[in-house]
Design a protein around this motif. Structure first.
Motif, PDB file in Angstrom:
ATOM      1  N   GLN A  33      23.487  54.165  48.696  1.00  0.00           N
ATOM      2  CA  GLN A  33      24.086  54.448  49.990  1.00  0.00           C
ATOM      3  C   GLN A  33      24.638  53.157  50.593  1.00  0.00           C
ATOM      4  O   GLN A  33      24.110  52.075  50.341  1.00  0.00           O
ATOM      5  CB  GLN A  33      23.035  55.065  50.923  1.00  0.00           C
ATOM      6  CG  GLN A  33      22.372  56.303  50.336  1.00  0.00           C
ATOM      7  CD  GLN A  33      21.282  56.886  51.205  1.00  0.00           C
ATOM      8  OE1 GLN A  33      21.320  56.803  52.423  1.00  0.00           O
ATOM      9  NE2 GLN A  33      20.283  57.507  50.564  1.00  0.00           N
ATOM     10  N   TYR A  35      25.661  51.366  54.295  1.00  0.00           N
ATOM     11  CA  TYR A  35      25.468  51.424  55.735  1.00  0.00           C
ATOM     12  C   TYR A  35      26.235  50.285  56.398  1.00  0.00           C
ATOM     13  O   TYR A  35      26.439  49.230  55.808  1.00  0.00           O
ATOM     14  CB  TYR A  35      23.978  51.286  56.100  1.00  0.00           C
ATOM     15  CG  TYR A  35      23.153  52.499  55.764  1.00  0.00           C
ATOM     16  CD1 TYR A  35      22.678  52.714  54.471  1.00  0.00           C
ATOM     17  CD2 TYR A  35      22.860  53.458  56.736  1.00  0.00           C
ATOM     18  CE1 TYR A  35      21.927  53.851  54.168  1.00  0.00           C
ATOM     19  CE2 TYR A  35      22.114  54.588  56.433  1.00  0.00           C
ATOM     20  CZ  TYR A  35      21.654  54.770  55.154  1.00  0.00           C
ATOM     21  OH  TYR A  35      20.917  55.886  54.849  1.00  0.00           O
ATOM     22  N   GLY A  42      22.075  49.336  65.461  1.00  0.00           N
ATOM     23  CA  GLY A  42      21.449  50.108  64.397  1.00  0.00           C
ATOM     24  C   GLY A  42      22.330  50.249  63.169  1.00  0.00           C
ATOM     25  O   GLY A  42      23.460  49.779  63.130  1.00  0.00           O
ATOM     26  N   LEU A  43      21.785  50.901  62.168  1.00  0.00           N
ATOM     27  CA  LEU A  43      22.477  51.107  60.904  1.00  0.00           C
ATOM     28  C   LEU A  43      23.182  52.459  60.929  1.00  0.00           C
ATOM     29  O   LEU A  43      22.577  53.472  61.271  1.00  0.00           O
ATOM     30  CB  LEU A  43      21.473  51.079  59.755  1.00  0.00           C
ATOM     31  CG  LEU A  43      20.771  49.739  59.560  1.00  0.00           C
ATOM     32  CD1 LEU A  43      19.428  49.925  58.896  1.00  0.00           C
ATOM     33  CD2 LEU A  43      21.646  48.825  58.735  1.00  0.00           C
ATOM     34  N   HIS A  45      25.091  55.264  58.685  1.00  0.00           N
ATOM     35  CA  HIS A  45      25.301  55.734  57.320  1.00  0.00           C
ATOM     36  C   HIS A  45      26.788  55.975  57.079  1.00  0.00           C
ATOM     37  O   HIS A  45      27.448  56.655  57.865  1.00  0.00           O
ATOM     38  CB  HIS A  45      24.524  57.036  57.104  1.00  0.00           C
ATOM     39  CG  HIS A  45      24.693  57.621  55.746  1.00  0.00           C
ATOM     40  ND1 HIS A  45      25.501  58.695  55.495  1.00  0.00           N
ATOM     41  CD2 HIS A  45      24.174  57.248  54.554  1.00  0.00           C
ATOM     42  CE1 HIS A  45      25.462  58.988  54.205  1.00  0.00           C
ATOM     43  NE2 HIS A  45      24.666  58.125  53.619  1.00  0.00           N
ATOM     44  N   LEU A  99      14.400  53.629  51.042  1.00  0.00           N
ATOM     45  CA  LEU A  99      15.608  52.885  50.698  1.00  0.00           C
ATOM     46  C   LEU A  99      15.253  51.417  50.507  1.00  0.00           C
ATOM     47  O   LEU A  99      14.462  50.864  51.274  1.00  0.00           O
ATOM     48  CB  LEU A  99      16.636  52.996  51.827  1.00  0.00           C
ATOM     49  CG  LEU A  99      17.273  54.365  52.072  1.00  0.00           C
ATOM     50  CD1 LEU A  99      18.163  54.317  53.302  1.00  0.00           C
ATOM     51  CD2 LEU A  99      18.037  54.838  50.861  1.00  0.00           C
TER      52      LEU A  99
ATOM     53  N   PHE B  91      13.429  49.732  63.135  1.00  0.00           N
ATOM     54  CA  PHE B  91      14.323  50.885  63.111  1.00  0.00           C
ATOM     55  C   PHE B  91      13.552  52.136  62.700  1.00  0.00           C
ATOM     56  O   PHE B  91      12.812  52.132  61.704  1.00  0.00           O
ATOM     57  CB  PHE B  91      15.458  50.685  62.107  1.00  0.00           C
ATOM     58  CG  PHE B  91      16.422  49.596  62.467  1.00  0.00           C
ATOM     59  CD1 PHE B  91      16.424  48.401  61.776  1.00  0.00           C
ATOM     60  CD2 PHE B  91      17.341  49.781  63.486  1.00  0.00           C
ATOM     61  CE1 PHE B  91      17.317  47.387  62.101  1.00  0.00           C
ATOM     62  CE2 PHE B  91      18.246  48.776  63.823  1.00  0.00           C
ATOM     63  CZ  PHE B  91      18.221  47.573  63.123  1.00  0.00           C
ATOM     64  N   TYR B 103      20.324  59.026  55.697  1.00  0.00           N
ATOM     65  CA  TYR B 103      19.380  58.875  56.784  1.00  0.00           C
ATOM     66  C   TYR B 103      20.159  58.599  58.070  1.00  0.00           C
ATOM     67  O   TYR B 103      21.205  57.945  58.044  1.00  0.00           O
ATOM     68  CB  TYR B 103      18.469  57.669  56.550  1.00  0.00           C
ATOM     69  CG  TYR B 103      17.573  57.708  55.338  1.00  0.00           C
ATOM     70  CD1 TYR B 103      18.052  57.951  54.070  1.00  0.00           C
ATOM     71  CD2 TYR B 103      16.215  57.438  55.482  1.00  0.00           C
ATOM     72  CE1 TYR B 103      17.209  57.947  52.977  1.00  0.00           C
ATOM     73  CE2 TYR B 103      15.359  57.411  54.392  1.00  0.00           C
ATOM     74  CZ  TYR B 103      15.871  57.669  53.134  1.00  0.00           C
ATOM     75  OH  TYR B 103      15.039  57.654  52.044  1.00  0.00           O
ATOM     76  N   PHE B 105      19.742  56.493  61.405  1.00  0.00           N
ATOM     77  CA  PHE B 105      18.921  55.447  62.004  1.00  0.00           C
ATOM     78  C   PHE B 105      19.105  55.397  63.512  1.00  0.00           C
ATOM     79  O   PHE B 105      20.200  55.665  64.032  1.00  0.00           O
ATOM     80  CB  PHE B 105      19.305  54.075  61.429  1.00  0.00           C
ATOM     81  CG  PHE B 105      18.738  53.802  60.068  1.00  0.00           C
ATOM     82  CD1 PHE B 105      19.321  54.335  58.935  1.00  0.00           C
ATOM     83  CD2 PHE B 105      17.622  52.996  59.926  1.00  0.00           C
ATOM     84  CE1 PHE B 105      18.799  54.075  57.673  1.00  0.00           C
ATOM     85  CE2 PHE B 105      17.084  52.729  58.673  1.00  0.00           C
ATOM     86  CZ  PHE B 105      17.675  53.267  57.543  1.00  0.00           C
ATOM     87  N   GLY B 106      18.048  55.011  64.195  1.00  0.00           N
ATOM     88  CA  GLY B 106      18.149  54.712  65.618  1.00  0.00           C
ATOM     89  C   GLY B 106      18.720  53.316  65.816  1.00  0.00           C
ATOM     90  O   GLY B 106      18.960  52.578  64.859  1.00  0.00           O
TER      91      GLY B 106
END
Lengths: 111, 114
Positions: A33, A35, A42-43, A45, A99, B91, B103, B105-106
């Motif tokens: 994945q 990101y 934040g991350l 996706h 992950l 996170f 996923y 994420f916050g």
């Protein structure tokens, strides 16, 4: 460890150019994945590619996966200033529930 | 678009104090995770949680750490006695279908231990 390792660590390009970054990993994966992380945030996706897939597109993003070389690439076409961020690859194994992230590539798009 | 919400966004605590980081995952998600990122370093996995129990945890997630889903909406990470090296961005993430899916994420909680 099957953590991804990105290359290059940093990339600076002009708006409108393409940005390519690479990720290598060590062991077999279920999926890989990508990101994005804007500074201090934040991350987000971006895209997931499964181990039986070779290429995937999403908007201006193109991801390739070569499981024989244990590597992936992320291409951002026609970059914009808003693409300035850090980009991380992350692998998910067959037998775990997590992950494993690489160190990331910091992309700066100059206007 | 549904979001994972984390509170607080910043927390400063004295070494040795307990902290609780809170997360509200996306409502129909079933899989929950905590990750952390020490400044300038990689994002590291801490723990995954499904069906009210821990699915997997990393070496970092020692006895000082615990997770809980106290009700149908919150997911918390507790650090019992904070150390300076616990300073990081934490996170929370959730996933509807778990493995093999992306996923969400916050935005993270920046924890500073002084």
């Amino acid at each position: 460890s099957q953590q991804g390792e990105e290359d290059p660590q940093a990339l600076s390009i002009q708006e409108g150019e393409n940005a390519t970054m690479n990720c290598s990993y060590k062991t077999s994966i279920n999926n890989l994945q990508w990101y994005r992380q804007n500074s201090g945030r934040g991350l987000v996706h971006l895209i997931l590619i499964r181990s039986n897939e070779r290429e995937k597109h999403s908007g201006r993003l193109r991801v390739t996966l070569d499981t024989s070389k244990k590597s992936s690439s992320l291409l951002i076409t026609a970059s914009r200033a808003a693409d300035t961020a850090s980009y991380f690859c992350a692998t998910e194994g067959f037998y775990d529930y997590k992950l494993s992230f690489g160190a990331g590539t910091t992309v700066t798009v100059r206007a | 678009e549904p979001e994972v919400t984390q509170t607080p966004s910043h927390q400063v605590t004295q070494m040795g104090q307990e902290v609780i980081l809170r997360c509200v995952p996306i409502s129909n998600h079933l899989y929950f995770y905590w990750y952390r990122q020490i400044l300038g370093q990689k994002v590291e996995f801490l723990v995954s949680f499904y069906n009210n129990e821990i699915s997997e945890k990393s070496e970092i997630f020692d006895d000082q750490f615990s997770v809980e889903r106290p009700d149908g909406s919150n997911f918390t990470l507790k650090i019992r006695s904070t150390k300076l090296e616990d300073s990081a961005m934490y996170f929370c993430a959730s996933s509807e279908l778990g493995k093999g899916n992306g996923y969400t994420f916050g935005s993270g909680t920046r924890l500073t231990v002084v």
